[in-house]
Design an enzyme around this catalytic site. Structure first.
Site, PDB file in Angstrom:
ATOM      1  N   ARG A 120     -14.045   0.442  -4.278  1.00 27.06           N
ATOM      2  CA  ARG A 120     -14.446   0.616  -2.883  1.00 27.06           C
ATOM      3  C   ARG A 120     -15.811   1.288  -2.845  1.00 27.06           C
ATOM      4  O   ARG A 120     -16.070   2.222  -3.604  1.00 27.06           O
ATOM      5  CB  ARG A 120     -13.404   1.451  -2.162  1.00 27.06           C
ATOM      6  CG  ARG A 120     -12.128   0.651  -1.834  1.00 27.06           C
ATOM      7  CD  ARG A 120     -12.291  -0.099  -0.533  1.00 27.06           C
ATOM      8  NE  ARG A 120     -12.514   0.878   0.523  1.00 27.06           N
ATOM      9  CZ  ARG A 120     -11.533   1.565   1.106  1.00 27.06           C
ATOM     10  NH1 ARG A 120     -10.277   1.337   0.800  1.00 27.06           N
ATOM     11  NH2 ARG A 120     -11.810   2.472   2.023  1.00 27.06           N
ATOM     12  N   ASP A 159       0.847  -1.200   0.000  1.00 29.56           N
ATOM     13  CA  ASP A 159       0.000   0.000   0.000  1.00 29.56           C
ATOM     14  C   ASP A 159       0.883   1.250   0.000  1.00 29.56           C
ATOM     15  O   ASP A 159       2.028   1.214  -0.483  1.00 29.56           O
ATOM     16  CB  ASP A 159      -0.947  -0.076   1.209  1.00 29.56           C
ATOM     17  CG  ASP A 159      -2.253   0.659   1.001  1.00 29.56           C
ATOM     18  OD1 ASP A 159      -2.265   1.892   1.156  1.00 29.56           O
ATOM     19  OD2 ASP A 159      -3.279   0.014   0.690  1.00 29.56           O
ATOM     20  N   ASP A 160       0.384   2.311   0.553  1.00 32.48           N
ATOM     21  CA  ASP A 160       1.081   3.603   0.551  1.00 32.48           C
ATOM     22  C   ASP A 160       2.460   3.488   1.226  1.00 32.48           C
ATOM     23  O   ASP A 160       2.695   2.568   2.021  1.00 32.48           O
ATOM     24  CB  ASP A 160       0.215   4.629   1.307  1.00 32.48           C
ATOM     25  CG  ASP A 160       0.421   6.054   0.792  1.00 32.48           C
ATOM     26  OD1 ASP A 160       1.383   6.304   0.062  1.00 32.48           O
ATOM     27  OD2 ASP A 160      -0.418   6.913   1.139  1.00 32.48           O
ATOM     28  N   ASP A 205      -5.851   5.301  -5.087  1.00 34.67           N
ATOM     29  CA  ASP A 205      -6.523   6.047  -4.009  1.00 34.67           C
ATOM     30  C   ASP A 205      -7.013   7.412  -4.489  1.00 34.67           C
ATOM     31  O   ASP A 205      -6.845   7.776  -5.662  1.00 34.67           O
ATOM     32  CB  ASP A 205      -5.539   6.172  -2.830  1.00 34.67           C
ATOM     33  CG  ASP A 205      -6.235   6.034  -1.490  1.00 34.67           C
ATOM     34  OD1 ASP A 205      -7.449   6.274  -1.406  1.00 34.67           O
ATOM     35  OD2 ASP A 205      -5.539   5.694  -0.502  1.00 34.67           O
ATOM     36  N   TRP A 239     -13.504   5.463  -2.237  1.00 32.02           N
ATOM     37  CA  TRP A 239     -14.272   5.388  -0.982  1.00 32.02           C
ATOM     38  C   TRP A 239     -15.793   5.494  -1.171  1.00 32.02           C
ATOM     39  O   TRP A 239     -16.522   5.852  -0.244  1.00 32.02           O
ATOM     40  CB  TRP A 239     -13.802   6.473   0.009  1.00 32.02           C
ATOM     41  CG  TRP A 239     -12.335   6.718   0.000  1.00 32.02           C
ATOM     42  CD1 TRP A 239     -11.349   5.768   0.066  1.00 32.02           C
ATOM     43  CD2 TRP A 239     -11.649   7.978  -0.125  1.00 32.02           C
ATOM     44  NE1 TRP A 239     -10.118   6.358   0.012  1.00 32.02           N
ATOM     45  CE2 TRP A 239     -10.262   7.715  -0.101  1.00 32.02           C
ATOM     46  CE3 TRP A 239     -12.098   9.308  -0.228  1.00 32.02           C
ATOM     47  CZ2 TRP A 239      -9.310   8.722  -0.197  1.00 32.02           C
ATOM     48  CZ3 TRP A 239     -11.141  10.312  -0.321  1.00 32.02           C
ATOM     49  CH2 TRP A 239      -9.762  10.016  -0.296  1.00 32.02           C
ATOM     50  N   GLY A 240     -16.255   5.240  -2.386  1.00 29.88           N
ATOM     51  CA  GLY A 240     -17.703   5.272  -2.605  1.00 29.88           C
ATOM     52  C   GLY A 240     -18.281   6.663  -2.759  1.00 29.88           C
ATOM     53  O   GLY A 240     -19.499   6.820  -2.814  1.00 29.88           O
ATOM     54  N   ASP A 253     -18.436   8.846  -5.201  1.00 30.86           N
ATOM     55  CA  ASP A 253     -19.085   9.221  -6.466  1.00 30.86           C
ATOM     56  C   ASP A 253     -19.963   8.059  -6.969  1.00 30.86           C
ATOM     57  O   ASP A 253     -20.108   7.866  -8.160  1.00 30.86           O
ATOM     58  CB  ASP A 253     -17.979   9.565  -7.494  1.00 30.86           C
ATOM     59  CG  ASP A 253     -18.501  10.271  -8.744  1.00 30.86           C
ATOM     60  OD1 ASP A 253     -19.669  10.692  -8.749  1.00 30.86           O
ATOM     61  OD2 ASP A 253     -17.723  10.384  -9.710  1.00 30.86           O
ATOM     62  N   ASP A 262     -12.586   3.915   4.788  1.00 30.96           N
ATOM     63  CA  ASP A 262     -11.707   2.850   5.305  1.00 30.96           C
ATOM     64  C   ASP A 262     -12.348   2.073   6.456  1.00 30.96           C
ATOM     65  O   ASP A 262     -12.986   2.645   7.324  1.00 30.96           O
ATOM     66  CB  ASP A 262     -10.401   3.472   5.832  1.00 30.96           C
ATOM     67  CG  ASP A 262      -9.452   3.840   4.690  1.00 30.96           C
ATOM     68  OD1 ASP A 262      -9.853   3.763   3.517  1.00 30.96           O
ATOM     69  OD2 ASP A 262      -8.298   4.199   5.007  1.00 30.96           O
TER      70      ASP A 262
END
Ligand SMILES: *[C@@H]1O[C@H](CO)[C@@H](O)[C@H](O)[C@H]1NC(C)=O
Ligand SMILES: *[C@@H]1O[C@H](CO)[C@@H](O)[C@H](O)[C@H]1NC(C)=O
Length: 413
Positions: free
Chosen positions: A207, A78-79, A156, A190-191, A193, A211
Site C-alpha cells: 500500500r 479482511d479483519d 496490516d 499505508w505508505g 515508511d 485507506d
C-alpha cells in the site's frame, strides 16, 4: 506564463513515460504476482460485519457472474475473522459466532469453486479491530495459514511496537517462505515508511497510501499519491493504492469508470470491494470490461502514470504507459466540473509525432476508423475518463481491422 508554453513546463515536471523499462532488481522471487492480483476483499463493503455465509455466497457470485473467469480469483477475508484471544497453544482461531465451520473448511469450499483464498493479519500486537496480531507469532501464524490452505495474506500495521515497518514486515515474509506454501504477501503499512523503496524485496504488493473511502475526493487523492511511486512497480511487486470502491454507491458511474480505468492503468491490484451478490448492471459492466482488465494484466507490467495536466485549472489530465507489442495505453481524465474536448499530443505520451497508430476505444469497444498521427482530441464527461490503446504494430490487430486500416491508408494517397 505564456499559455502556449504550459505543456512544455508540465512535461518537464512529469518525465517522459517511456523512459523506464528496467524493472527493480529487488523484486521478491516467490513466483507470485507476475501481473497485479485480481479478486475481492470483504472490507470496503462489509467492514467487520463479515461471516462465513457471506463469504460462501460471494465465492458463488464470483463464479456465476463470470468475474472469476475474467481473472478475479482471489477471495480475501479482511479483519474480524478471528476470536479475540488466541487458543491454548497460542494459535489463532476462527471466530465461532461468525465462522463456525472454521477457516480450513471455508478455504476448502473456496478452492472447490476454483478460487484462491486470502486472509488478513497485522504486524502488531492487535489488528485494527483488536483481534490478535501476528507480531511475535509470525512463524506460528504463517504455519497456521499454510495448514489452512491460505493463498494470500494482507498484513496490516495497527498496534505495533513502534519499530519501522521495514524491519517488521520481512519477519512475516520469511515465515511465509519457510512454510513452503506460495502465499501472496500484501503489505499494508499505508505508505508510512515509503515502502516502494524497500518492499519490492519483501512483498508482492505494498500500500502506498491510507485507506480509500468511497468518495471522488479520496479516490483522486490516492491516485495522485500512488502515481509518485510508479517507477518502483513491476512483475512480482506492485504499488497498491487500495481496493476498489466501484459499486459501493458513493460515486457516480462516470467517477467509478475513472476509478477503474486509472487503477487498471496504474497496474494496481484489482481487488473488488462491493457486494457481488447484489450488483447493478452498471457496476458489472465496469468491472467486467475485459479490455481495461487486459491493460492491467499486460505482460510488460509497467505502471502507467500521469504525464500531463492541462486546461484552465489543470484538471484535464493525460495518463499513459507502455504496453507489450509497442502499444500505448492512454487514459484521458476530466477532473473538471464541465464537459471538455481534451487534446492528447503524441509528445505528451512519448510517441514520435509521425507515428501512425490505430486507436481502440476500451469503453465503447470499437476502433476509430483510419490511422492517426501527431494528436487526437477526445470529448470527456465531467469526472469521466476515456481509455484507449494506441497500436503502431499491425500484427497485433484483428484481420478485419487490418483490412480497414489499409483501405484508409491507400484511400488517403
Ligand atoms: C440488467 O441486465 C440484464 C441482462 O442483460 C437484463 O436482463 C436486465 O433487464 C438489466 N437490468 C436493468 C435494470 O437494466
Ligand atoms: C501526419 O500525417 C499527415 C497526413 O498523412 C501528414 O501530412 C503529416 O506530415 C504527418 N505528420 C507528421 C509529424 O508526420
Amino acid at each position: 506564463m505564456v499559455w502556449a508554453l504550459a505543456p512544455l513546463v508540465i512535461l518537464l515536471i512529469h518525465p517522459a513515460v517511456c523512459s523506464r523499462l528496467i524493472l527493480s532488481p529487488l523484486t521478491l522471487h516467490n513466483g507470485l504476482g507476475k501481473t497485479p492480483p485480481m479478486g475481492w476483499n470483504s472490507w470496503n463493503h462489509f467492514g467487520c460485519n463479515i461471516d462465513e455465509l457471506t463469504v460462501k455466497e460471494t465465492a458463488e457470485a464470483l463464479v456465476s457472474t463470470g468475474l472469476a473467469a475474467l481473472g478475479y480469483n482471489y477471495l480475501n477475508v479482511d479483519d474480524c475473522w478471528a476470536e479475540m484471544k488466541r487458543g491454548s497453544e497460542g494459535e489463532l482461531t476462527a471466530r465461532a459466532a461468525t465462522f463456525p465451520s472454521g477457516i480450513k473448511a471455508l478455504a476448502d469450499f473456496v478452492h472447490e469453486k476454483g478460487l484462491k483464498f486470502g486472509i488478513y493479519s497485522d504486524a502488531g500486537y492487535f489488528t485494527c479491530e483488536k483481534q490478535p496480531g501476528s507480531l511475535g507469532y509470525e512463524e506460528q501464524d504463517a504455519e497456521t495459514f499454510a495448514s489452512w490452505g491460505i493463498d494470500y495474506l494482507k498484513y496490516d500495521n495497527c498496534y505495533t511496537d513502534g519499530s519501522k515497518p521495514e524491519l517488521r514486515y520481512p519477519i512475516m515474509q520469511e515465515a511465509l517462505a519457510k512454510t513452503g506454501r506460495k502465499i501472496f504477501f500484501s503489505i499494508c503499512e499505508w505508505g508510512v515508511d515509503d515502502p516502494a523503496e524497500w518492499a519490492p524485496d519483501v512483498g508482492n504488493s505494498w500500500r502506498t497510501t491510507g485507506d480509500i473511502t468511497d468518495t471522488w475526493k479520496s479516490m483522486t487523492t490516492i491516485a495522485d499519491l500512488n502515481d509518485r511511486w510508479a517507477s518502483f512497480a513491476g512483475p512480482g511487486g506492485w504499488n497498491d493504492p487500495d481496493m476498489l470502491e466501484v459499486g459501493n454507491g458513493g460515486m457516480t458511474i462516470d467517477e467509478y469508470r475513472s476509478h477503474f480505468s486509472i487503477w487498471a492503468l496504474m497496474k494496481a491490484p484489482l481487488i473488488l470491494g462491493c457486494d457481488l451478490r447484489d450488483m447493478s448492471n452498471d457496476t458489472l459492466e465496469i468491472i467486467t470490461n475485459k479490455e481495461v482488465i487486459s491493460v492491467n494484466q499486460d505482460s510488460l507490467g509497467i505502471q502507467g502514470r500521469k504525464v500531463c495536466k492541462k486546461g484552465p485549472e489543470e484538471c484535464h489530465e493525460i495518463w499513459a504507459g507502455p504496453l507489450s507489442l509497442k502499444r500505448t495505453a492512454v487514459v484521458i481524465w476530466n477532473r473538471c466540473e464541465g464537459d471538455a474536448d481534451i487534446e492528447v499530443s503524441w509528445q505528451e505520451i512519448s510517441l514520435h509525432p509521425s507515428t501512425r497508430v490505430t486507436i481502440r476505444d476500451l469503453w465503447k469497444h470499437e476502433y476509430w476508423s483510419g490511422v492517426y498521427n501527431e494528436s487526437i482530441v477526445v470529448s470527456v464527461a465531467p469526472h469521466g475518463a476515456e481509455m484507449f490503446i494506441l497500436s503502431p504494430g499491425w500484427s497485433s490487430l484483428p484481420k478485419q481491422v487490418l483490412a480497414a486500416v489499409f483501405d484508409t491508408m491507400f484511400a488517403s494517397q
